[in-house]
Every structure is written in structure tokens, then in C-alpha cells.
Design an enzyme around this catalytic site. Structure first.
Site, PDB file in Angstrom:
ATOM      1  N   ASP A 270     -26.280 -43.714  17.158  1.00 51.68           N
ATOM      2  CA  ASP A 270     -26.776 -42.336  16.571  1.00 51.68           C
ATOM      3  C   ASP A 270     -25.713 -41.462  16.658  1.00 51.68           C
ATOM      4  OD1 ASP A 270     -29.478 -42.983  16.287  1.00 51.68           O
ATOM      5  OD2 ASP A 270     -30.078 -42.458  18.362  1.00 51.68           O
TER       6      ASP A 270
ATOM      7  N   HIS B 148     -19.911 -34.003  11.908  1.00 53.71           N
ATOM      8  CA  HIS B 148     -19.595 -33.105  12.876  1.00 53.71           C
ATOM      9  C   HIS B 148     -18.232 -33.594  13.545  1.00 53.71           C
ATOM     10  CE1 HIS B 148     -23.549 -31.039  14.251  1.00 53.71           C
ATOM     11  NE2 HIS B 148     -23.839 -32.109  13.250  1.00 53.71           N
TER      12      HIS B 148
ATOM     13  N   ASP C  35     -14.638 -27.797  21.327  1.00 54.38           N
ATOM     14  CA  ASP C  35     -15.764 -28.693  21.034  1.00 54.38           C
ATOM     15  C   ASP C  35     -15.356 -30.025  21.085  1.00 54.38           C
ATOM     16  OD1 ASP C  35     -18.585 -28.971  19.968  1.00 54.38           O
ATOM     17  OD2 ASP C  35     -17.516 -30.049  18.289  1.00 54.38           O
TER      18      ASP C  35
ATOM     19  N   ASP D   3     -15.916 -27.877  13.912  1.00 54.49           N
ATOM     20  CA  ASP D   3     -16.948 -27.297  14.605  1.00 54.49           C
ATOM     21  C   ASP D   3     -16.284 -26.204  15.615  1.00 54.49           C
ATOM     22  OD1 ASP D   3     -18.618 -28.937  13.503  1.00 54.49           O
ATOM     23  OD2 ASP D   3     -19.466 -30.068  15.393  1.00 54.49           O
TER      24      ASP D   3
ATOM     25  N   HIS E  48     -20.597 -38.297  14.000  1.00 56.71           N
ATOM     26  CA  HIS E  48     -19.197 -37.937  13.844  1.00 56.71           C
ATOM     27  C   HIS E  48     -18.492 -38.724  12.982  1.00 56.71           C
ATOM     28  CE1 HIS E  48     -18.517 -41.233  16.653  1.00 56.71           C
ATOM     29  NE2 HIS E  48     -19.253 -40.474  17.469  1.00 56.71           N
TER      30      HIS E  48
END
Length: 241
Positions: A53, A153, A8, A158, A58
Site C-alpha cells: 500500500d 506522493h 514531509d 508535498d 510513493h
């Protein structure tokens, strides 16, 4: 068996073509469908700010990333680690597109030249659960994968969650395997189990259950003008015996 890497990334935004960069890479290694602990986790200085955004997703600030190495400095290490492996990625086109752009900047070939194949778990999930939500969060909930410590995230976290999801998503007949001991089999060895040694219990229906069953069959007979499949099949089996 093929070495698998669950991968990821986190990025500064959504478009590699417009200059967004990879800022985090998380890789978890599987061999024979088991975690090996041979993982790779890197942060990179993207030399640009993250979009608002993306930053909300993250949480990796420009200040935090400012002292991290540039992707190109770690690219040879990344290629060596991924070499020959099957990559397991959720929404693979996104991550592969970003990694290809980073490899291009580093003077390297596209990702496909270094790995055996890329498996997209999003495509797999859509095939198994059409019409349902198949985000990583949704799949974690569906398979009971604990994501309670996931505030932001993160690529490594992940990847760890996706490894668990992938094992559940591809379990199939593996769920029927019987634990025949705690020792690991030798690589390439197939364990054969003689099922004749297992005695399965036979549970017979009670008088009350048989009465209810007969009542249901009578209702079906009435509704189908005596064409109940269960009775016909039962009669044919008796005739054969």
C-alpha cells in the site's frame, strides 16, 4: 521572525513502532513567509521493503533505495538543518513519530529538543474548516494550489505544496497588505502607510436600485409588523445627526 521549515516524509509503512522506516525527507525553508531556496531533500536506505500500500503511494522501490545512505549517516546534518526552526507539518504526529524513532536509532534526542515548535496544519485546517475534507489534496484544491504534476506522493513535492497551502491558510490580514515598492524592507523594519492619502470611490445607488430597495423594505415592514431594523436604525442615525 522564526525560521520555518515545512517538512514531509515518506515511509515504508504506517507504524514506526513496528519497524517501518523513513525513506524520504523533504524540507522547504520559509523566512518572513517567503521561500528561501535553502531546502533539504534526502532519500534513505530503510534496509527493508515497503508495504504494498505504501509503495503504491510513493513509488520508491527497494531497488531505487538500495544505494542510498542510511538515516543515521545523515542524522547530524538533519539536526543541524532543523535546529531552532518552527516545523510546519501536515498531520504532524505521524511524521514526528517516525523522526523520533529514527533519531532514537541514531542515538539522538527526540525532535522537540532541536526545534522551537511544531505546527500541525491538519489541526489548523480542521479548526478553520470543521466538518470538511482537510487532506493536503483537498486543501490544494480549496486554495487553488496546482498539484497537476503530482503522480506519486513525494516528500519534497508535498512539502512545497504544503508551504503554499500554509501561506494561504494563515494569510489573514496579510492579504490586505499593499505593495509599496519592489525593494525589500530591512529586517525588522515596519512600513507605515498613511491611508489618508488614498481616495476611495463612492458609488451611489441608481433610481431603479433605490426603488427595488424600497420595495424590499416595504415587504419586510409588512412581514414584521413595522419592526424593520434597517428603518429603525436609519431613523435613529438621522435623529443623532
Amino acid at each position: 521572525m522564526t525560521r520555518q521549515i515545512v517538512l514531509d516524509t515518506e515511509t515504508t509503512g504506517l507504524s514506526a513502532e513496528d519497524g517501518d522506516r523513513v525513506i524520504e525527507l523533504g524540507c522547504v525553508e520559509l523566512f518572513n513567509r517567503k521561500l528561501t531556496g535553502n531546502d533539504l531533500h534526502l532519500y534513505f536506505n530503510p534496509e527493508r521493503d515497503s508495504h504494498e500500500d505504501a509503495l503504491r503511494v510513493h513509488g520508491l522501490t527497494t531497488e531505487f533505495l538500495s544505494d542510498k545512505p542510511k538515516f543515521g549517516m545523515r542524522a547530524p546534518e538533519i539536526v543541524e538543518y532543523l535546529s531552532g526552526a518552527e516545523l510546519i507539518i501536515h498531520n504532524a504526529a505521524f511524521d514526528v513519530g517516525f523522526l523520533n524513532k529514527e533519531f532514537e536509532r541514531a542515538g539522538l534526542q527526540p525532535l522537540r529538543h532541536y526545534v522551537s515548535e511544531v505546527t500541525d496544519t491538519l489541526a489548523m485546517a480542521k479548526a478553520v474548516y470543521p466538518g470538511k475534507r482537510n487532506s493536503l489534496d483537498a486543501l490544494c484544491d480549496r486554495f487553488g494550489v496546482d498539484r497537476s504534476n503530482r503522480t506519486f506522493h513525494g516528500a519534497k513535492l508535498d512539502a512545497q505544496l504544503l508551504a503554499d497551502v500554509y501561506i494561504n491558510l494563515t494569510r489573514g490580514q496579510d492579504a490586505l497588505l499593499i505593495d509599496v515598492g519592489t525593494s525589500e524592507p530591512e529586517e525588522g523594519r515596519v512600513i507605515e502607510i498613511d491611508l489618508r492619502s488614498f481616495v476611495l470611490p463612492v458609488i451611489t445607488a441608481s433610481i431603479q436600485e433605490l426603488a427595488v430597495h424600497e420595495e424590499v423594505l416595504a415587504q419586510l415592514d409588512k412581514a414584521s409588523n413595522g419592526k424593520t431594523i434597517f428603518r429603525r436604525e436609519a431613523a435613529e442615525n438621522v435623529a443623532i445627526i
